[in-house]
Scaffold this motif. Structure first.
Motif, PDB file in Angstrom:
ATOM      1  N   ALA A 144       0.815  -1.215   0.000  1.00 27.84           N
ATOM      2  CA  ALA A 144       0.000   0.000   0.000  1.00 27.84           C
ATOM      3  C   ALA A 144       0.850   1.266   0.000  1.00 27.84           C
ATOM      4  O   ALA A 144       0.339   2.358  -0.227  1.00 27.84           O
ATOM      5  CB  ALA A 144      -0.910  -0.002   1.242  1.00 27.84           C
ATOM      6  N   ILE A 145       2.124   1.131   0.278  1.00 29.36           N
ATOM      7  CA  ILE A 145       2.977   2.312   0.392  1.00 29.36           C
ATOM      8  C   ILE A 145       3.388   2.795  -0.995  1.00 29.36           C
ATOM      9  O   ILE A 145       3.782   1.989  -1.844  1.00 29.36           O
ATOM     10  CB  ILE A 145       4.207   1.987   1.250  1.00 29.36           C
ATOM     11  CG1 ILE A 145       3.763   1.741   2.694  1.00 29.36           C
ATOM     12  CG2 ILE A 145       5.237   3.108   1.194  1.00 29.36           C
ATOM     13  CD1 ILE A 145       4.855   1.322   3.608  1.00 29.36           C
ATOM     14  N   VAL A 146       3.243   4.095  -1.188  1.00 29.82           N
ATOM     15  CA  VAL A 146       3.636   4.633  -2.488  1.00 29.82           C
ATOM     16  C   VAL A 146       4.947   5.412  -2.411  1.00 29.82           C
ATOM     17  O   VAL A 146       5.852   5.208  -3.214  1.00 29.82           O
ATOM     18  CB  VAL A 146       2.525   5.495  -3.122  1.00 29.82           C
ATOM     19  CG1 VAL A 146       1.627   4.631  -3.959  1.00 29.82           C
ATOM     20  CG2 VAL A 146       1.715   6.207  -2.045  1.00 29.82           C
ATOM     21  N   GLY A 147       5.104   6.270  -1.422  1.00 31.95           N
ATOM     22  CA  GLY A 147       6.298   7.123  -1.376  1.00 31.95           C
ATOM     23  C   GLY A 147       7.470   6.438  -0.703  1.00 31.95           C
ATOM     24  O   GLY A 147       7.488   5.220  -0.515  1.00 31.95           O
ATOM     25  N   ASP A 148       8.432   7.234  -0.320  1.00 24.10           N
ATOM     26  CA  ASP A 148       9.620   6.714   0.354  1.00 24.10           C
ATOM     27  C   ASP A 148       9.527   6.899   1.864  1.00 24.10           C
ATOM     28  O   ASP A 148      10.112   6.148   2.627  1.00 24.10           O
ATOM     29  CB  ASP A 148      10.886   7.434  -0.146  1.00 24.10           C
ATOM     30  CG  ASP A 148      11.279   6.926  -1.512  1.00 24.10           C
ATOM     31  OD1 ASP A 148      10.773   5.845  -1.904  1.00 24.10           O
ATOM     32  OD2 ASP A 148      12.065   7.604  -2.181  1.00 24.10           O
ATOM     33  N   ASP A 149       8.812   7.938   2.311  1.00 25.68           N
ATOM     34  CA  ASP A 149       8.718   8.198   3.755  1.00 25.68           C
ATOM     35  C   ASP A 149       7.788   7.188   4.390  1.00 25.68           C
ATOM     36  O   ASP A 149       6.644   7.039   3.976  1.00 25.68           O
ATOM     37  CB  ASP A 149       8.190   9.618   3.997  1.00 25.68           C
ATOM     38  CG  ASP A 149       9.266  10.643   3.737  1.00 25.68           C
ATOM     39  OD1 ASP A 149      10.421  10.368   4.083  1.00 25.68           O
ATOM     40  OD2 ASP A 149       8.959  11.707   3.165  1.00 25.68           O
ATOM     41  N   VAL A 150       8.282   6.510   5.403  1.00 26.39           N
ATOM     42  CA  VAL A 150       7.471   5.491   6.046  1.00 26.39           C
ATOM     43  C   VAL A 150       7.613   5.606   7.561  1.00 26.39           C
ATOM     44  O   VAL A 150       8.437   6.383   8.055  1.00 26.39           O
ATOM     45  CB  VAL A 150       7.888   4.064   5.634  1.00 26.39           C
ATOM     46  CG1 VAL A 150       7.510   3.790   4.202  1.00 26.39           C
ATOM     47  CG2 VAL A 150       9.361   3.867   5.887  1.00 26.39           C
ATOM     48  N   VAL A 151       6.791   4.842   8.251  1.00 31.01           N
ATOM     49  CA  VAL A 151       6.935   4.713   9.690  1.00 31.01           C
ATOM     50  C   VAL A 151       7.073   3.224   9.987  1.00 31.01           C
ATOM     51  O   VAL A 151       6.338   2.407   9.435  1.00 31.01           O
ATOM     52  CB  VAL A 151       5.707   5.295  10.417  1.00 31.01           C
ATOM     53  CG1 VAL A 151       5.792   4.992  11.907  1.00 31.01           C
ATOM     54  CG2 VAL A 151       5.608   6.786  10.192  1.00 31.01           C
ATOM     55  N   CYS A 152       8.047   2.899  10.834  1.00 32.81           N
ATOM     56  CA  CYS A 152       8.211   1.511  11.231  1.00 32.81           C
ATOM     57  C   CYS A 152       7.425   1.296  12.511  1.00 32.81           C
ATOM     58  O   CYS A 152       7.643   1.972  13.504  1.00 32.81           O
ATOM     59  CB  CYS A 152       9.679   1.195  11.517  1.00 32.81           C
ATOM     60  SG  CYS A 152      10.720   1.488  10.096  1.00 32.81           S
ATOM     61  N   SER A 153       6.505   0.331  12.471  1.00 36.04           N
ATOM     62  CA  SER A 153       5.714   0.030  13.646  1.00 36.04           C
ATOM     63  C   SER A 153       6.250  -1.250  14.284  1.00 36.04           C
ATOM     64  O   SER A 153       6.302  -2.296  13.626  1.00 36.04           O
ATOM     65  CB  SER A 153       4.259  -0.145  13.242  1.00 36.04           C
ATOM     66  OG  SER A 153       3.547  -0.779  14.268  1.00 36.04           O
TER      67      SER A 153
END
Lengths: 596, 390
Positions: B288-297
């Motif tokens: 579902a992720i499109v960009g590069d910025d993410v959050v690690c849960s």
């Protein structure tokens, strides 16, 4: 949502219409079909009568001609110019003001004293106020007439004490006594409700701040109950202003009030001035009711909520003080004033003589037997029962429909409008309603018929039934109806087996209050019943006008007994249900409302 | 449509599920309140015999969806099928459902037995058969001996059982439950939750259950859907949703989690390489992720502590995700909860209470197994659900 393949629909709009919208239209249609008979009765027997009287008041001859309508304020002008009429109006206002003052003076200490008593004692004293309240005003009037008459107990006492002749019958003082007797229970109940809702901690807080009892009373307690005093007084004033029965019986011919004058005029078919006066009463009443709403924040039909003894809290226990002693004395006077006339009918009923005297000579139950054997009384009793039953059935039916529609409504404005319209008939002065409905039923050929009287009584009884049923329906869990649907019950089945059955105590209460309203009603019945057989209270009223026969006190005692029995049975069953615990939600005892 | 749950259909074939019934298919159902969508156009497929939970905060539209399935609300758009029949315009009465209301909505003037009997009477079941069925239901919900009581004479838990028995008496295809345990206290909730599950299994019906309590959802559900702002964010088994949240909302809504912002450096099939601070980690790819910025849960129980400083040893199979200072240590019986400050990010981890506890102020590093990191989009973007415009 497929937006790509959307060519313009070629089907007609009606077929293409959203099924949801179609279903909404369906429910609206069903609602209209249900409401139609209710609205029809309301319009024919309430709106039309008022409009009819209004139109008559605008024509100098008191005859409205639709072909050549005139608007002429001559009648209204006359009301404010004519010496004779001005005197009647002044007398009416004076009676209303005096009886209001006297009522407040008696009711305030009484209500205060009762509110400081333990629950048990307070309950008994309230009962002593409620029983006379529930006894028909005609019965109580009969007792008062006997007490005040020249050979009555007051005059005898006064002669024996050497105070000379004291005849109060057919005087202003007599009218005042009768009116106060009628208004007192209303005022006591309104004040009692207001006083028991005052938070005791406020009084205690004032004391901890160092205020003396007198100071606490005037700066803390009185402001808390001021709303009840003002709204109760206004309510009592309204009732006194358009009161018909007491002035008609106790006032005699020289002491006419507006209501009595209107009745006399209509008797000889003089509509002009009478109509204008009726409208004037309506305007005065509306102004007062607006004041009540402004003061109290809301309007309770009849102004009397369920009278339930609350009992004083332990934090502020009952303590004797000079003030309390004065309050206790006033309470004794008030209760004696209310109870003595009710008890007075019994000795009158057992005398052997052919004229009604006090003290009774001898003892006989012959008159009771006569009541149940002669058509003179059996006819009226039967007529009263039929009319009251018809009124109760019709009122409960209308109330159920109306409550159902308003409980489904989401708009608060709509609810307020329907609620206001529903209560309009009991706010309207009875005498105005009576001549209006009389006028309309004459045109419809309904005067003298039983059904005509049932319709008229329904107009004043249905609002009370509606108040009970609507409040029960709105406090019942709305979810249970939906629950019945999910179990497969049709809408009609869910409504009857769940909604109506669930509030059955209130439905029974609504039936009872409509029945009693009709059973005791005099003013409408007086005008509309042109036939030979009249309802019971009207028959008694006719005897009060023409002269008492010995069976009248017998009938009166029977009516008092019925009330006492009902009150006792209620007390016993209530205690039984209390003991069983609050397992089933129980209906509040309905407030009594009467339209004299 | 990515929302549909093709993932789990491997196990059972839902099209011919024997005597199981009560398959609910919601297609593009939507409803607006005063112009504001209370339910965005929603798709949902509840398999026959399944215990399905709609989980979400209040106002997320879960009750709205449930009431539309029950026919207590009319949808503005879309269609609803139960067992292959279109029931979108069928009134509630004809849908053959059981509904358990949040406040139970027991008929106060009827006894327990009469409440349960009501639906059977409506269906004109003959007297003897009816009585037998009522007895059966009273026993099923463990209320033997209470048949003559009125609802007001029962405790909350008993009322709840009556509501359940009443809803199930006429053997409905679908049992709909609207937060039925919400009004009960905690112990009772767990006990009754297990019982609801048992009764559903025994009576062989499909259940759609609405709650805002994730523990209930975990205990009861075969599958569940997390709802927010009138749409379903994610569907799956409780474990899938817990381990593989698709967005920040689901990650935060289900259980506690620690969130470390990072940046995807490389996607390598199922593995994504992320840089968190100065540490390079490997995490599961989230399509579902499109960009590069993410959050690690990372869940508190997935973290362990290691020595501070870049040079300190890292146990095999673990990667370092952040350095932190211990701010609080709490003993909570089954676990020891450690609160830390990882360069401005408040974290918490759960340790075995028997293990040696760190002291407040100690410098440590947080270690995690690479496969346990879930990646979600940085902002709780509304674009988490790609629109099915094809």
């Amino acid at each position: 949502m497929t937006a790509t393949d959307a060519p313009t629909p070629t089907t007609p709009l009606a077929i293409n219409a959203d099924p949801v919208i179609r279903r909404r239209i369906g429910t609206i249609a069903a609602r209209v079909a249900l409401l139609a008979p209710v609205v029809a009765i309301y319009v024919v027997f309430f709106v039309w009568p008022i409009v009819s009287v209004l139109l008559r008041s605008l024509s100098p001859e008191g005859k409205f001609d639709a072909a050549a309508p005139v608007i002429d304020f001559a009648n209204y002008q006359q009301i404010f110019v004519d010496d004779f009429l001005l005197r009647i109006e002044w007398r009416t206002v004076l009676l209303a003001v005096n009886s209001t003052l006297l009522t407040v003076l008696l009711a305030f200490p009484t209500a205060y004293f009762i509110s400081r008593l333990s629950k048990r004692t307070a309950g008994i004293l309230l009962l002593l106020i409620l029983v006379p309240f529930w006894v028909s005003i005609v019965v109580r009037l009969f007792a008062v007439t006997s007490i005040l008459s020249p050979n009555g107990i007051v005059n005898q006492l006064s002669l024996a004490l050497g105070l000379g002749e004291t005849s109060l019958l057919y005087t202003q003082a007599g009218t005042l006594v009768g009116t106060v007797m009628y208004l007192l229970p209303y005022m006591v109940l309104v004040l009692y409700a207001g006083m028991t809702s005052v938070d005791d901690n406020l009084v205690l807080a004032a004391r901890t701040l160092g205020a003396s009892s007198v100071r606490t009373f005037f700066t803390v307690y009185l402001p808390m109950v001021r709303g009840s005093i003002v709204s109760g007084a206004l309510l009592v004033f309204i009732l006194g202003l358009s009161f018909f029965l007491v002035p008609a019986i106790l006032g005699g011919p020289q002491e006419q009030t507006i209501s009595v004058y209107i009745q006399q005029q209509i008797d000889v078919y003089q509509w002009g001035i009478a109509s204008a006066m009726g409208i004037l009463l309506l305007i005065a009443t509306i102004i007062c009711y607006i004041a009540v709403v402004k003061v109290a924040g809301s309007f309770q039909p009849g102004g009397v909520g369920p009278a339930q003894a609350k009992g004083v809290s332990t934090s502020l226990p009952f303590r004797w003080s000079p003030w309390m002693a004065v309050s206790a004395t006033v309470t004794v006077i008030t209760i004696g004033f209310l109870v003595v006339p009710v008890l007075f009918v019994f000795p009158l009923a057992v005398g052997e003589t052919g004229t009604v005297v006090f003290p009774p000579r001898g003892f006989t139950l012959r008159w009771f037997g006569e009541v149940f054997t002669s058509q003179v009384w059996l006819g009226p009793i039967w007529q009263s029962i039929i009319v009251a039953l018809g009124t109760a059935v019709l009122s409960v039916g209308m109330a159920l429909i109306l409550a159902r529609v308003t409980s489904r409504m989401t708009s608060t404005l709509g609810k307020a409008v329907i609620g206001g319209l529903a209560f309009a008939p009991i706010v309207t002065p009875a005498i105005l309603l009576a001549i209006g409905i009389f006028d309309v039923e004459l045109k419809l050929g309904l005067t003298g018929t039983t059904i005509g009287l049932i319709f008229a009584h329904t107009i004043i009884a249905a609002p009370l039934s509606y108040a009970l049923i609507a409040s029960a329906m709105s406090s019942a869990d709305r979810g249970i109806e939906a629950a019945a649907w999910t179990l497969g019950a049709s809408r009609a089945r869910a409504f009857w087996t769940i909604v109506v059955r669930g509030i059955m105590p209130s439905v029974v209460g609504a039936f009872a209050i409509a029945f009693v309203t009709s059973w005791d009603e005099v003013v409408l019945a007086l005008f509309i019943q042109t036939g030979p057989t009249k309802t019971l209270p009207v028959t008694i009223y006719k005897y009060l006008e023409s002269g008492i026969v010995p069976t009248v006190p017998a009938v009166a005692s029977l009516l008092v007994l019925v009330v006492v029995v009902i009150v006792v049975v209620r007390g016993v069953t209530n205690r039984a249900t209390d003991r069983r615990g609050a397992a089933r939600n129980q209906a509040q005892p309905p407030a009594r409302q009467e339209k004299p | 449509m990515t929302l549909s749950t093709a993932r789990r259909t491997g196990g059972t074939d839902t099209t011919n599920a024997g005597d199981r019934r009560g398959e609910v298919v919601v297609t593009d159902i939507g409803l607006d309140y005063n112009g504001v969508p209370a339910l965005a156009d929603t798709d949902l497929h509840v398999h026959a015999g399944e215990f399905f939970t709609l989980l979400g905060p209040s106002g997320s539209g879960k009750t709205t969806l449930l009431r539309i399935i029950a026919g207590l609300l009319d949808p503005a758009r879309g269609t609803l099928h139960i067992d292959g029949t279109d029931v979108t315009r069928t009134p509630t009465q004809k849908r053959d459902i059981g509904f358990v209301f949040q406040n139970y909505a027991l008929f106060p003037h009827l006894t327990v037995a009469e409440n349960i009997e009501y639906g059977l009477k409506v269906r004109k079941m003959p007297g003897a058969k009816r009585a037998a069925r009522v007895k059966e239901m009273v026993d099923l919900v463990a209320l033997g001996g209470f048949g003559d009581r009125y609802p007001a004479q029962l405790s909350g838990g008993q009322q709840q059982r009556v509501a359940l028995g009443r809803a199930l008496a006429q053997n409905p295809r679908v049992l709909l439950l609207d937060e039925p345990l919400g009004a009960l206290d905690r112990g009772l909730r767990e006990e009754l939750g297990a019982e609801v599950r048992r009764i559903q299994q025994e009576s062989n019906t499909t259940a759609v259950y609405v709650t805002h309590d994730q523990e209930e959802a975990f205990i009861l559900s075969d599958r569940m859907g997390v709802m927010r702002d009138g749409r379903i964010c994610q569907l799956g088994t409780p474990e899938q949703l817990y381990r593989e949240p698709k967005d920040l909302f689901v990650a935060k809504f289900l259980g506690k989690t620690n969130l470390f912002p990072g940046r995807i450096t490389r996607v390598d099939g199922a593995a994504s390489h992320v840089r968190v601070g100065e540490h390079d980690l490997v995490a599961r790819t989230n399509p579902a992720i499109v960009g590069d910025d993410v959050v690690c849960s990372v869940r508190p129980e997935q973290l362990i502590l290691g020595g501070a400083g870049a040079g300190s040893p890292v146990p095999a199979g673990f990667d370092r995700i952040a350095d932190a200072i211990v701010t609080e240590v709490r003993f909570l019986g089954q676990r020891r909860s450690i609160h830390l400050d990882a360069d401005g990010i408040a974290c918490s981890i759960d340790l075995d209470p028997a293990a040696p506890a760190p002291v407040v102020g100690e410098h440590v590093s947080l270690l995690v197994r690479p496969g346990e990191i879930a990646l979600v989009v940085a902002a709780p973007a509304a674009s988490a659900e790609p629109d099915a415009s094809a």
